[in-house]
Write an enzyme that holds these catalytic residues in place. Structure first.
Site, short mmCIF file in Angstrom:
data_model
loop_
_atom_site.label_atom_id
_atom_site.label_comp_id
_atom_site.label_asym_id
_atom_site.label_seq_id
_atom_site.Cartn_x
_atom_site.Cartn_y
_atom_site.Cartn_z
CD GLU A 1 -31.37 3.78 -33.74
OE1 GLU A 1 -32.13 4.61 -33.18
OE2 GLU A 1 -30.98 2.75 -33.18
CB THR B 1 -30.01 7.02 -26.61
OG1 THR B 1 -31.07 6.10 -26.34
CG2 THR B 1 -28.84 6.26 -27.23
#
Length: 311
Positions: free
Chosen positions: A131, A184
């Site tokens: 991530e 994101t």
């Protein structure tokens, strides 16, 4: 057990679950990411094939490669090697935890393939490294539920502590993914750096009430708690007719919902499958009018997390 190859199936996730920014996540049964990991005679990580998305084959620029490499670096045997095939069924930038699903699958699959027996919290830490490269944040609200299954609450990031919450038995999620990509990292930049006290109080109240609703299986309380005062107000303008779609979904019986992750996917929760289908029909009708291509998913909560099958 000498496992030479493992097929990995990693679930999509709904991060935040409306009010739980970076701390709540829910695993879904649809869609599911797939990858194949096999032992190699050559040390290190090699990504052989990627289907379904244009992503780098270079291991240190790919979420899957980074996670596997972190695990290999952690082990004393520096001659271990893994080859990977990636089948991207969760579109990057969809808001359905694409990078989180890949990171979770890579971490669980490598642990299974090598028989390293890492604890779940250690596997989550490895997945967080994926991530980090994807969106410059080691958030765990996607990878934790993808690995553990069900609904996860990240109580603390330093030190990392994840709590598994009860999954309501009769909850169905309807998710629409309009074919609009929201990065994101960019979506995180629009968030305000400071939160006013009254907003923080209301948000904390909703998170606490939502957790209580999961334990009590109180869908009325769940419905009232699905309100976000932090991310949704600044992110929703980039999702076409977001507010109107939410209102229509609630009219046909949805309990509530919001932006899935950083968007553009939108999710709504319902008490029954037929209601979830009505919600889907409402979503489809609106985006067909807008002539926006989309995918629609109707799913129960995935309570098992990443699955591995071996040869």
């Amino acid at each position: 057990m000498n496992v030479k190859e493992v097929k990995v199936y990693s679930p999509a996730t709904i991060a935040n679950v409306t009010c739980g920014f970076d701390v709540l996540g829910m695993a879904l049964n649809e869609p599911v990411e797939k990858m194949v990991l096999r032992k190699s005679h050559y040390p290190g990580v090699k990504i052989c094939k990627i289907f379904g998305a244009e992503l780098p084959l270079q291991y240190d620029k790919n979420v899957v490669g980074v996670v596997i490499d972190k695990i290999l670096q952690h082990l004393p045997n520096n001659k271990l090697g893994i080859e990977v095939e990636i089948y991207k069924n969760i579109k990057p930038g969809s808001g359905l935890g694409s990078s989180g699903s890949s990171a979770a699958g890579a971490a669980v699959g490598t642990n299974f393939l090598l028989g390293t027996n890492f604890k779940p919290i250690e596997i989550i830490r490895f997945a967080q490294e994926g991530e980090k490269i994807a969106c410059d944040s080691m958030h765990a609200d996607n990878v934790a539920p993808a690995i553990l299954g069900g609904i996860s609450l990240v109580r603390s990031y330093c030190p990392l502590e994840v709590v598994s919450l009860p999954s309501p038995k009769k909850i169905w999620a309807t998710i629409i993914h309009p074919h609009l990509e929201i990065n994101t990292l960019e979506a995180r930049k629009v968030l305000k750096p400071e939160i006013k006290r009254d907003i923080a109080i209301k948000q904390c109240g909703n998170v606490g009430a939502l957790v209580s609703a999961f334990y009590r299986e109180d869908n009325c309380l769940l419905s009232r708690s699905l309100v976000d005062y932090i991310a949704e107000p600044v992110r929703s303008p980039s999702i076409p007719e977001f507010d109107e779609m939410k209102r229509e979904c609630k009219k046909v019986g949805a309990l509530g919902g919001g932006i899935s992750g950083s968007g553009p996917s939108v999710f709504m929760l319902s008490e029954a499958k037929d209601t979830a289908q009505k919600v889907a029909n409402s979503m489809i009708k609106r985006y067909n009018k807008l002539k926006i291509d989309h995918n629609i998913y109707i799913s129960t909560i995935n309570n098992t997390g990443v699955k591995c099958m071996f040869k």
